[in-house]
Design a protein around this motif. Sequence first.
Motif, PDB file in Angstrom:
ATOM      1  N   THR A  87       0.859  -1.175   0.000  1.00  0.00           N
ATOM      2  CA  THR A  87       0.000   0.000   0.000  1.00  0.00           C
ATOM      3  C   THR A  87       0.903   1.235   0.000  1.00  0.00           C
ATOM      4  N   ASP A  88       0.324   2.417   0.267  1.00  0.00           N
ATOM      5  CA  ASP A  88       1.196   3.593   0.330  1.00  0.00           C
ATOM      6  C   ASP A  88       1.753   3.756   1.752  1.00  0.00           C
ATOM      7  N   ILE A  89       2.729   4.624   1.908  1.00  0.00           N
ATOM      8  CA  ILE A  89       3.461   4.722   3.171  1.00  0.00           C
ATOM      9  C   ILE A  89       2.550   5.139   4.326  1.00  0.00           C
ATOM     10  N   ARG A  90       1.731   6.170   4.125  1.00  0.00           N
ATOM     11  CA  ARG A  90       0.870   6.652   5.227  1.00  0.00           C
ATOM     12  C   ARG A  90      -0.113   5.584   5.677  1.00  0.00           C
ATOM     13  N   THR A  91      -0.650   4.848   4.723  1.00  0.00           N
ATOM     14  CA  THR A  91      -1.626   3.812   5.079  1.00  0.00           C
ATOM     15  C   THR A  91      -0.947   2.727   5.915  1.00  0.00           C
ATOM     16  N   ALA A  92       0.261   2.338   5.514  1.00  0.00           N
ATOM     17  CA  ALA A  92       0.987   1.303   6.281  1.00  0.00           C
ATOM     18  C   ALA A  92       1.224   1.789   7.706  1.00  0.00           C
ATOM     19  N   GLU A  93       1.618   3.037   7.852  1.00  0.00           N
ATOM     20  CA  GLU A  93       1.859   3.582   9.195  1.00  0.00           C
ATOM     21  C   GLU A  93       0.573   3.552  10.023  1.00  0.00           C
ATOM     22  N   MET A  94      -0.550   3.910   9.381  1.00  0.00           N
ATOM     23  CA  MET A  94      -1.825   3.939  10.113  1.00  0.00           C
ATOM     24  C   MET A  94      -2.286   2.528  10.472  1.00  0.00           C
ATOM     25  N   ILE A  95      -1.986   1.541   9.624  1.00  0.00           N
ATOM     26  CA  ILE A  95      -2.394   0.157   9.925  1.00  0.00           C
ATOM     27  C   ILE A  95      -1.781  -0.277  11.255  1.00  0.00           C
ATOM     28  N   LYS A  96      -0.544   0.107  11.495  1.00  0.00           N
ATOM     29  CA  LYS A  96       0.117  -0.241  12.763  1.00  0.00           C
ATOM     30  C   LYS A  96      -0.631   0.395  13.952  1.00  0.00           C
ATOM     31  N   TYR A  97      -0.885   1.691  13.872  1.00  0.00           N
ATOM     32  CA  TYR A  97      -1.518   2.384  15.002  1.00  0.00           C
ATOM     33  C   TYR A  97      -2.963   1.939  15.196  1.00  0.00           C
ATOM     34  N   ALA A  98      -3.677   1.747  14.074  1.00  0.00           N
ATOM     35  CA  ALA A  98      -5.076   1.313  14.188  1.00  0.00           C
ATOM     36  C   ALA A  98      -5.133  -0.097  14.786  1.00  0.00           C
ATOM     37  N   SER A  99      -4.173  -0.955  14.450  1.00  0.00           N
ATOM     38  CA  SER A  99      -4.161  -2.322  15.004  1.00  0.00           C
ATOM     39  C   SER A  99      -3.976  -2.285  16.513  1.00  0.00           C
ATOM     40  N   ASN A 100      -2.962  -1.559  16.970  1.00  0.00           N
ATOM     41  CA  ASN A 100      -2.720  -1.498  18.421  1.00  0.00           C
ATOM     42  C   ASN A 100      -3.875  -0.810  19.146  1.00  0.00           C
ATOM     43  N   ALA A 101      -4.407   0.245  18.533  1.00  0.00           N
ATOM     44  CA  ALA A 101      -5.512   0.966  19.178  1.00  0.00           C
ATOM     45  C   ALA A 101      -6.740   0.065  19.272  1.00  0.00           C
ATOM     46  N   PHE A 102      -6.978  -0.737  18.245  1.00  0.00           N
ATOM     47  CA  PHE A 102      -8.146  -1.625  18.281  1.00  0.00           C
ATOM     48  C   PHE A 102      -7.979  -2.704  19.356  1.00  0.00           C
ATOM     49  N   LEU A 103      -6.791  -3.290  19.438  1.00  0.00           N
ATOM     50  CA  LEU A 103      -6.560  -4.332  20.460  1.00  0.00           C
ATOM     51  C   LEU A 103      -6.694  -3.739  21.865  1.00  0.00           C
ATOM     52  N   ALA A 104      -6.153  -2.547  22.061  1.00  0.00           N
ATOM     53  CA  ALA A 104      -6.273  -1.885  23.368  1.00  0.00           C
ATOM     54  C   ALA A 104      -7.740  -1.584  23.666  1.00  0.00           C
ATOM     55  N   THR A 105      -8.494  -1.226  22.623  1.00  0.00           N
ATOM     56  CA  THR A 105      -9.929  -0.945  22.791  1.00  0.00           C
ATOM     57  C   THR A 105     -10.668  -2.211  23.226  1.00  0.00           C
ATOM     58  N   LYS A 106     -10.293  -3.346  22.623  1.00  0.00           N
ATOM     59  CA  LYS A 106     -10.924  -4.621  23.025  1.00  0.00           C
ATOM     60  C   LYS A 106     -10.703  -4.874  24.508  1.00  0.00           C
ATOM     61  N   VAL A 107      -9.453  -4.658  24.967  1.00  0.00           N
ATOM     62  CA  VAL A 107      -9.141  -4.927  26.381  1.00  0.00           C
ATOM     63  C   VAL A 107      -9.931  -3.979  27.274  1.00  0.00           C
ATOM     64  N   SER A 108      -9.954  -2.695  26.942  1.00  0.00           N
ATOM     65  CA  SER A 108     -10.700  -1.752  27.790  1.00  0.00           C
ATOM     66  C   SER A 108     -12.194  -2.034  27.740  1.00  0.00           C
ATOM     67  N   PHE A 109     -12.687  -2.454  26.593  1.00  0.00           N
ATOM     68  CA  PHE A 109     -14.104  -2.822  26.490  1.00  0.00           C
ATOM     69  C   PHE A 109     -14.397  -4.008  27.413  1.00  0.00           C
ATOM     70  N   ALA A 110     -13.525  -5.019  27.353  1.00  0.00           N
ATOM     71  CA  ALA A 110     -13.706  -6.199  28.226  1.00  0.00           C
ATOM     72  C   ALA A 110     -13.662  -5.766  29.687  1.00  0.00           C
ATOM     73  N   ASN A 111     -12.809  -4.810  30.002  1.00  0.00           N
ATOM     74  CA  ASN A 111     -12.721  -4.344  31.396  1.00  0.00           C
ATOM     75  C   ASN A 111     -13.964  -3.562  31.810  1.00  0.00           C
ATOM     76  N   GLU A 112     -14.483  -2.764  30.887  1.00  0.00           N
ATOM     77  CA  GLU A 112     -15.681  -2.000  31.236  1.00  0.00           C
ATOM     78  C   GLU A 112     -16.873  -2.938  31.472  1.00  0.00           C
ATOM     79  N   ILE A 113     -17.049  -3.895  30.570  1.00  0.00           N
ATOM     80  CA  ILE A 113     -18.128  -4.885  30.767  1.00  0.00           C
ATOM     81  C   ILE A 113     -17.835  -5.691  32.039  1.00  0.00           C
ATOM     82  N   GLY A 114     -16.551  -6.025  32.230  1.00  0.00           N
ATOM     83  CA  GLY A 114     -16.143  -6.797  33.424  1.00  0.00           C
ATOM     84  C   GLY A 114     -16.470  -6.062  34.717  1.00  0.00           C
TER      85      GLY A 114
END
Length: 421
Positions: free
Chosen positions: A199-226
Amino acid sequence: MHVSVIGTGYVGSVTGAGLAELGNIVTFVDIDQEKLAQIRCGKAPIIEPGLEEIIRKNIAHIKTTTSIDIAVNETDVTFICVGTPSNSNGSIDLRYIKSVSEQLGQTLKNKKKYHTVIVKSSILPSTTDTIVIPLIEKKSGKRAGESFGICSNPEFLREGSAVFDFFHPERIIVGCHDEKTRRQIKKLYSSFACTKMFTDIRTAEMIKYASNAFLATKVSFANEIGNICKKLCIDSYEVFKGVGMDNRINPHFLRSGVGFGGSCFPKDVNALIRQAQDLGEKPRILSSVITTNDRQPEKMYSLLKKHVSVKGKTIGLLGLSFKPGTDDIRESRAIPLIKKLQKAGANIVAYDPVAMTNLQELIPDIRYAESPVSVLQSDAILIITEWEEFEHLDYSGKIVIDGRRVEKARNEAKVYEGVCW
Ligand code: UGA
């Protein structure tokens, strides 16, 4: 291929050693002479399962130097793997990225052969375009895509299983502008069967941040429901077992408890929040991910206070690293808890199989136990990291507040409180 790797942290050392194992000749570059000396002796500069073995095995194909100039001139491809720490306001500190980009530019000025630069350090979307490329171009007097190649190739390795992850990637993401760089990366990664997304450079950079942000969101979501589950006497682990059976959701990263730590999730989510704000956005979900995470150690502390008046009592901590399999204590949930306990006047005794030396440098004034057994003698025990060995301790008669769901403690303790169950 002859490859150089700048930075021998966990990304650089695993990437370099992995590429050597795949048959490449690898030159490691670092300003830290000690780390380079360790590599030369066949030792891993960080604790990471399997790393030392592949360094030792491929030592004949591994070189080390402190000079970017030497490294670039004897190789075809250079990985940038230097650290990108946080500034105190959560923004990203680019001083190592900038310094390396300038040095690469100076070297490339005199290099006749085409050279490819691969950015692996985590940098926010647009950083390669607006900082790395302009600095290299300015210092070299050459144009990206013409006289040298450049791409963003974010890494998705997990600490503690980084060597396994290197050899078994789920996907390889490459952002580049020109065909020559693309061909070179394809050659370098030809032995990996996984999907390669170009892909292009900016998109690749965003894929990294969006991946980590999504995984962190899953954990915080699980904690909020928890946290809601805890109030209703529902076991959040049973809930997420059922929730995770939906393929659209999947069962991963839904373990609730004391929250996420490490060098990546907190840093990357905070950096993305800062970037969004600078762009005039209000990233509400990302901000809540951090707030929820920061609250989980407080929840654990409140549960402790329900059973023990902390002042003057001995409180034992099992686990100090941010997760099992590593000695990394960065953003470990143990740190805010120790600070709270110290403020409340508790005597603290802590044990971790590998992370005690690191925490001792940061917090010298607590007692570090040689074995978990002396921690078990405390007035109450907090489980911060789910090390496998904690599943084999005797918790009978103990007061245990569990941040990570250690089943043996759940079944045996006299008083047992799970943070979200
Ligand atoms: C994370 C990502 O998982 C990697 O893909 C990425 O490459 C890396 O960051 C990075 O950016 O370098 P890592 O920080 O090694 O990897 O650790 P994880 O296994 O993702 O765990 C992060 C934290 O979340 C730990 O404190 C862990 O205990 C916590 N966690 C994880 C939970 O509390 N619940 C879960 O269900 C999963």
